[in-house]
Design a protein around this motif. Structure first.
Motif, PDB file in Angstrom:
ATOM      1  N   ARG A   5       0.848  -1.184   0.000  1.00 58.57           N
ATOM      2  CA  ARG A   5       0.000   0.000   0.000  1.00 58.57           C
ATOM      3  C   ARG A   5       0.883   1.233   0.000  1.00 58.57           C
ATOM      4  O   ARG A   5       1.995   1.205   0.536  1.00 58.57           O
ATOM      5  N   LYS A   6       0.367   2.309  -0.528  1.00 56.86           N
ATOM      6  CA  LYS A   6       1.132   3.541  -0.564  1.00 56.86           C
ATOM      7  C   LYS A   6       1.394   4.037   0.857  1.00 56.86           C
ATOM      8  O   LYS A   6       0.495   4.070   1.687  1.00 56.86           O
ATOM      9  N   ASN A   7       2.645   4.391   1.136  1.00 54.79           N
ATOM     10  CA  ASN A   7       3.076   4.921   2.437  1.00 54.79           C
ATOM     11  C   ASN A   7       2.978   3.896   3.572  1.00 54.79           C
ATOM     12  O   ASN A   7       3.024   4.269   4.741  1.00 54.79           O
ATOM     13  N   HIS A   8       2.800   2.623   3.229  1.00 54.44           N
ATOM     14  CA  HIS A   8       2.825   1.544   4.222  1.00 54.44           C
ATOM     15  C   HIS A   8       4.156   0.811   4.066  1.00 54.44           C
ATOM     16  O   HIS A   8       4.459   0.265   2.998  1.00 54.44           O
ATOM     17  N   LEU A   9       4.955   0.798   5.119  1.00 56.34           N
ATOM     18  CA  LEU A   9       6.282   0.196   5.055  1.00 56.34           C
ATOM     19  C   LEU A   9       6.458  -0.834   6.156  1.00 56.34           C
ATOM     20  O   LEU A   9       5.818  -0.752   7.216  1.00 56.34           O
ATOM     21  N   ARG A  10       7.335  -1.776   5.891  1.00 59.51           N
ATOM     22  CA  ARG A  10       7.735  -2.688   6.966  1.00 59.51           C
ATOM     23  C   ARG A  10       9.257  -2.756   7.015  1.00 59.51           C
ATOM     24  O   ARG A  10       9.919  -2.646   5.992  1.00 59.51           O
ATOM     25  N   ILE A  11       9.774  -2.891   8.222  1.00 57.07           N
ATOM     26  CA  ILE A  11      11.210  -3.070   8.416  1.00 57.07           C
ATOM     27  C   ILE A  11      11.519  -4.536   8.137  1.00 57.07           C
ATOM     28  O   ILE A  11      11.109  -5.423   8.898  1.00 57.07           O
TER      29      ILE A  11
END
Length: 363
Positions: free
Chosen positions: A262-268
């Motif tokens: 998703r846009k602007n959804h990040l995971r490390i």
């Protein structure tokens, strides 16, 4: 307080050369060479947790420590060759207790835990010995030649990791470090120091040095330096954005992020600290500061999922992270993961997920 009175006697066997040297240099030849050390040390009942005995080689620090602490003075432990490190601890200790202590002293790699002691680096062996001492049944343990076998960078950060664990209550045992290296004093922050050179006992209250961590965007070319220290595998997703954390200009910690569909959804997706810098909170700082930076750049959702006890412990303690869910058997292969069997998943192991909520927090 206690007075330690140590007497060292060294019998001398007469010979032609001994007599010759005695005559050449006017050395008084006696039946025995005798040296006495009489010093004051805090008693075990006093309110302290970390002490240090320092001095030049031959100043008598080991002699005094042996007189004061007897069998509790150790330099290295005996480890069975070929046995996994995790199996070298007492059988009455749980695996959880052992791994928590290893993490606390800065030996945080599950891969290393499964290796024999003799296969570890000198710095890793030092931390393994410290962990074993901290898990012994003795209420006090003294380490002779503390940090003498490791490089000075490892000595500083290993001492800092140990003191950090003590301050957090992860280690309750009294510790006495016996060493000729004064550079670790500021990092171990002992409650008292006996200087054998001057014979003076001083009490100290030192502030822990604040490390400067600088974070930079980097290429994936730096990943091989960290890959072997990741607890899962050495793979790095081609789409990962990479970041490096520098301490004193040297690479110390690595992180990578992925878009989470998703846009602007990040995971490390990757967070790895080099062995020298483990146990001093750099991984947690990298996680927090990078996540805050990404939030400031527009990320609306940042999360991390993992099994490593250090990551889980940091996120549980921190007010910057919110616990979301626990998968006791990990992620099951489905969707694109079923079509890409070479992609590593968490199937079969417990995984905790946390979401970054921001805010400020002191370490």
């Amino acid at each position: 307080m206690q007075i330690v009175d140590a007497l060292v006697e060294c019998p001398v066997t007469e010979s032609f050369r001994v007599r010759q040297l005695a005559g050449m240099f006017d050395v008084p030849l006696e039946d025995k060479l005798t040296r006495r050390f009489q010093v004051e040390l805090p008693s075990e009942e006093d309110d302290w947790q970390v002490g240090m005995i320092v001095g030049d080689s031959g100043s008598g620090k080991s002699t005094v420590a042996r007189a004061a602490y007897d069998h509790r003075l150790v330099q290295r432990f005996a480890w069975k060759r070929g046995q996994a490190l995790i199996d070298g601890f007492g059988i009455s200790l749980s695996t959880r207790t052992i791994t928590q202590t290893l993490v606390a002293v800065g030996l945080s790699s599950p891969v290393v835990w499964c290796q024999p002691y003799h296969c570890l680096s000198t710095g890793q062996q030092f931390r393994a010995d410290v962990a074993r001492g901290m898990l012994s049944r003795r209420k006090l343990i003294a380490f002779d030649e503390f940090t003498s076998v490791v490089d000075r960078t490892s000595a500083r950060f290993g001492s800092m990791a140990l003191r950090r664990a003590i301050d957090r209550g992860q280690i309750s045992k009294k510790l006495v470090a016996v060493t000729c290296h004064l550079d670790v004093i500021d990092w171990l922050r002992p409650d008292w120091v006996l200087d054998m050179t001057s014979g003076k006992l001083t009490r100290r209250c030192l502030r822990r040095p604040r490390l400067q961590l600088s974070i930079h965007r980097c290429s994936r070319d730096l990943w091989p330096l960290f890959a072997s220290h990741h607890y899962l595998d050495g793979q790095l997703n081609p789409a990962a954005r990479c970041y490096i954390g520098l301490v004193e200009g040297q690479p110390a910690v690595f992180a990578a992020t992925l878009n989470n569909f998703r846009k602007n959804h990040l995971r490390i997706s990757r967070l790895v600290t080099l062995p020298t810098y483990q146990g001093i909170g750099l991984g947690g700082r990298m996680l927090d500061e990078l996540s805050q930076h990404l939030t400031n750049e527009g990320a609306t959702h940042i999360h991390i999922s993992g099994s490593h006890p250090a990551v889980v412990a940091h996120c549980n303690r921190s007010t910057r992270w919110e616990f979301r869910k626990l998968l006791k058997t990990g992620r099951q292969r489905s969707g694109i993961y079923s079509d890409n069997s070479h992609w590593k998943t968490s199937t079969g192991r417990a995984v905790a997920t946390f979401r970054f909520v921001g805010g400020s927090e002191s370490d």
